[in-house]
Design a protein around this motif. Structure first.
Motif, mmCIF file in Angstrom:
data_model
loop_
_atom_site.group_PDB
_atom_site.id
_atom_site.type_symbol
_atom_site.label_atom_id
_atom_site.label_comp_id
_atom_site.label_asym_id
_atom_site.label_seq_id
_atom_site.Cartn_x
_atom_site.Cartn_y
_atom_site.Cartn_z
ATOM 1 N N ILE A 48 0.919 -1.119 0.202
ATOM 2 C CA ILE A 48 -0.099 -0.082 -0.019
ATOM 3 C C ILE A 48 0.770 1.352 -0.120
ATOM 4 N N MET A 49 2.003 1.159 0.810
ATOM 5 C CA MET A 49 2.670 2.520 1.070
ATOM 6 C C MET A 49 4.213 2.110 1.338
ATOM 7 N N GLN A 50 5.204 3.208 0.936
ATOM 8 C CA GLN A 50 6.526 2.820 1.257
ATOM 9 C C GLN A 50 6.774 3.998 2.506
ATOM 10 N N GLU A 51 7.274 3.318 3.828
ATOM 11 C CA GLU A 51 7.243 4.352 4.719
ATOM 12 C C GLU A 51 8.562 5.045 4.974
ATOM 13 N N THR A 52 9.807 4.609 4.686
ATOM 14 C CA THR A 52 11.023 5.039 4.878
ATOM 15 C C THR A 52 11.491 5.834 3.733
ATOM 16 N N HIS A 53 11.539 5.328 2.733
ATOM 17 C CA HIS A 53 12.254 5.858 1.178
ATOM 18 C C HIS A 53 11.251 5.829 0.467
ATOM 19 N N MET A 54 11.172 7.018 -0.417
ATOM 20 C CA MET A 54 10.258 7.231 -1.412
ATOM 21 C C MET A 54 10.875 6.658 -2.654
ATOM 22 N N PRO A 55 10.159 6.567 -3.833
ATOM 23 C CA PRO A 55 10.587 6.108 -5.104
ATOM 24 C C PRO A 55 11.539 7.260 -5.555
ATOM 25 N N LEU A 56 12.851 6.781 -6.349
ATOM 26 C CA LEU A 56 13.721 7.495 -6.772
ATOM 27 C C LEU A 56 15.069 7.977 -5.742
ATOM 28 N N ASP A 57 14.411 7.942 -4.509
ATOM 29 C CA ASP A 57 15.705 8.426 -3.322
ATOM 30 C C ASP A 57 16.776 7.533 -3.463
#
Length: 708
Positions: free
Chosen positions: A549-558
């Motif tokens: 559902i969601m990425q908590e610690t790191h967002m895409p492309l980080d």
């Protein structure tokens, strides 16, 4: 000395100057966190008790001065055999460097400097301190333009054992006052004379007296008048020239009576009404002690005088002429006796003088020419001096010289002159570049280390930096070459550092919508860690079970360091009170045997008007449609065929709970009429159709019931 903590408080950073008696270092006062200058007494003077006593007493006297144009003395101390004075550190250059670069200076700038120097001298004189060594080297010009006078009282500390060292006298002889050159007591007016010479040099770019030796320069201070400054630089205002001429008078009584008087004259000399004032004329000064050239006394004059002194005179008169003649004629040899006595006396005197000169010649030591040994090694220089009947002072004066090899002579105190055989010549010998022990920089940040290396003269082009990924923070030094503790020359050394780029990073992928199993494999391949405790489950109407559902610690492309822990939220499926219902949609094509486009849209707890199924059919098919309902909600299923609305089915949450909901939705097609039938057979056909129509009506009725 560099890197040493002097007195446990002053960290020596770099050498910034030096003279014949002391070396000056830039240091950091760790107690007060400020930069200071530390003057360290040379090692050859540490055993001169009188020098040390006066050195410290004069330094303490100078410390009592508090003036914006005087370098402040902070501390005086001793560590083992190292005697030092701690003073204010000035960012800038000394006046000598400024003169070398820009002289002659503009009159306004030179007078501005002279005013500040004179103000400093006035303050010192009021405190009964005579500088005695005013010269451009001892005048510092800060980056803000403020003048600072330094080295107060140091000249007084020179003793008989150090007065012959060129570092203590030769460097200042061009600024000596006549009374200083004579060796008599000097006072305030001696400092004003030296200031006049400094002002002369600023405005003309040259010194008034030059010579082959310090003695010749000192004699010129005693005997010769300075060349008028305006004859060298006609742009000098007459009022300024008058100040120079008055300050540099041979007779101290003709100079300014005090620094305050000279300061008042300097303050007004550039006023428009004074610029073209008449030249000051001074009365002739006859110094009875002045060295003069006297005419030689000729030998014939001496002989004539001696003969006249000893020859008997004959007195002649009218009454005694016969008597005298008679006596002379009667005793012709009597006059020879006195002459004989005179002759013998002269011969004896000549013998005595000859013997005296012969004895002086025997006692007088032979004079020899001093050989030039600068550039030779110390051993070769000693041999050369010994071959000429001279000797090298032991030990020689050693100094660090960045451009001169170790053990090579770079200066000598006497040259281009004759001296007594057996005289000792002071040699200045290079210790080579000053070597510094390399610190251990491993674990420190490269930026801070670069700044420290710049302070000791190591430029960026001699600092090599290599980088690699490491667990240490970005910019941390991992390795260094040369190793810690090795000695190096700051002006030639090349340093190499291996620096951390931080942990290796990877680009974070977009995991939302992916299955948990797929995300596990992808993160592992990138070197990222997904722990079970970092998988957060939560119910969701929109996402199927085990969908991210969601990425908590790191967002895409980080950019994420390898080995980092990743936290995600995963769907555990619909909530426990949700109801799921599969609605069967039976649908036929519009015309049996021909294709039709079927589109099913539904609305439920997951959203409104969500596209479900789109299919092309040629025969009757069953299409299951799954809907999810939350409490107190309804779901709708809408069917279209060939872009035409066909029917809608509504399912409520309460119906599912009670079990009263309908089982499906049926949408029939149209039957194809055979083309071979004619109008004559229509009645018969009508019967058939009638019966068929009845059954068809029943079918439709059944379909309607099913729809209900």
């Amino acid at each position: 000395m560099i890197g040493h903590d002097l007195g446990g408080r002053y960290e020596i950073l770099s050498r910034i100057g030096g003279g014949g008696m002391a070396l000056v270092y830039k240091a950091h006062d760790v107690l007060l966190n400020r930069k200071v200058a530390v003057k360290v007494l040379r090692q050859q003077f540490v055993n001169d008790d009188e020098f040390i006593r006066r050195f410290r007493r004069e330094a303490q006297s100078a410390a009592a001065l508090s003036h914006p144009n005087v370098v402040s003395i902070y501390d005086v101390g001793q560590e083992d055999e190292t005697h030092y004075i701690v003073m204010e550190y000035i960012e800038g250059n000394n006046l000598n460097e400024l003169i070398q670069e820009r002289a002659p200076l503009q009159a306004e700038e030179a007078v501005r400097f002279a005013v500040q120097i004179c103000d400093a001298l006035g303050h010192a004189h009021q405190n009964h301190i005579i500088h005695r060594d005013i010269k451009p080297h001892n005048i510092l010009i800060g980056n803000n333009g403020r003048v600072k006078v330094t080295d107060f009282g140091i000249a007084r500390a020179v003793t008989s054992s150090t007065i012959t060292h060129t570092g203590s006298v030769l460097g200042s002889v061009h600024y000596f006052s006549p009374e200083h050159a004579k060796g008599i007591n000097t006072g305030e007016k001696s400092d004003l004379y030296s200031l006049g010479i400094v002002l002369y040099q600023m405005l003309t770019g040259k010194l008034p007296f030059l010579g082959e030796s310090p003695i010749s320069v000192a004699l010129k201070h005693l005997q010769e008048n300075i060349e008028a400054p305006r004859s060298i630089n006609p742009h000098i205002p007459q009022s300024v020239e008058n100040i120079i001429l008055k300050a540099t008078r041979k007779n101290p009584s003709e100079r300014y009576s005090s620094a305050q008087e000279m300061l008042l004259d300097l303050d007004t000399c550039l006023r428009s009404d004074r610029l073209n004032e008449s030249k000051t004329i001074f009365p002739m000064f006859n110094d009875l002690e002045e060295t003069r050239v006297m005419p030689a006394i000729r030998g014939d004059i001496v002989a004539s005088a001696s003969a006249e002194r000893f020859e008997p005179k004959v007195v002649v008169s009218d009454t005694s002429t016969k008597w005298a003649d008679g006596e002379n004629n009667k005793n012709p040899k009597k006059w020879k006796k006195p002459l004989t006595v005179v002759g013998v006396t002269l011969v004896l005197l000549a013998l005595i003088i000859f013997g005296f000169l012969w004895l002086l010649d025997k006692l007088d030591t032979e004079e020899v020419e001093v050989p030039y040994v600068v550039g030779m090694t110390l051993a070769d220089a000693r041999k050369e001096l010994e071959s000429k009947g001279l000797e090298a002072q032991d030990p020689p004066i050693r100094e660090f010289q960045k451009d001169i090899p170790k053990d090579q002579v770079f200066d000598q105190n006497k040259q281009n002159m004759r001296v007594k055989a057996g005289s000792a010549i002071v040699l200045y010998v290079s210790d080579g570049p000053e070597m510094v022990g390399l610190k251990n920089y491993v674990g420190q940040m490269i930026k801070a280390v670069q700044e420290e290396l710049h302070s000791i003269g190591i430029t960026n082009d001699r600092i090599e930096i290599k980088e690699e990924h490491n667990e240490q923070p970005l910019g941390t030094i991992l390795e260094q070459t040369p190793a810690s503790g090795e000695l190096f020359d700051p002006l030639t050394v090349k340093l190499s550092f291996l620096v951390s780029k931080g942990p290796e990073t990877v680009e974070m992928p977009d995991l939302v919508g992916e299955k948990l199993s797929t995300a596990r494999k992808l993160l592992k391949s990138l070197g990222l860690v997904l722990k079970e405790e970092n998988i957060l489950y939560e119910p969701s109407y929109l996402h199927e079970k085990d969908t991210i559902i969601m990425q908590e610690t790191h967002m895409p492309l980080d950019q994420v360091p390898k080995g980092s822990d990743i936290t995600i939220r995963v769907s555990s499926g619909p909530p426990a009170d949700a109801k799921s219902y599969v609605l069967n949609v039976r649908i036929s094509p519009a015309v049996e045997g021909q294709s039709s486009e079927v589109k099913i849209v539904y609305s439920d707890a997951r959203g409104e008007n969500m596209e479900g199924i789109t299919r092309t059919i040629t025969s009757t098919v069953d299409i299951p449609v799954t809907v999810i309902l939350a409490p107190d909600t309804v779901a709708t299923v809408t069917v279209s065929r060939d872009n035409q609305f066909m029917d809608t089915k509504t399912i409520s949450y309460d119906e599912l709970v009670s079990g009263t909901g309908s089982s499906g939705l049926t949408i029939p097609g149209e039957e194809l009429v055979p083309p071979t039938q004619n109008t004559e057979e229509q009645p018969v056909q009508g019967e058939v159709n009638g019966s068929d129509g009845e059954s068809t009506t029943e079918g439709e009725s059944e379909g309607s019931e099913q729809g209900q």
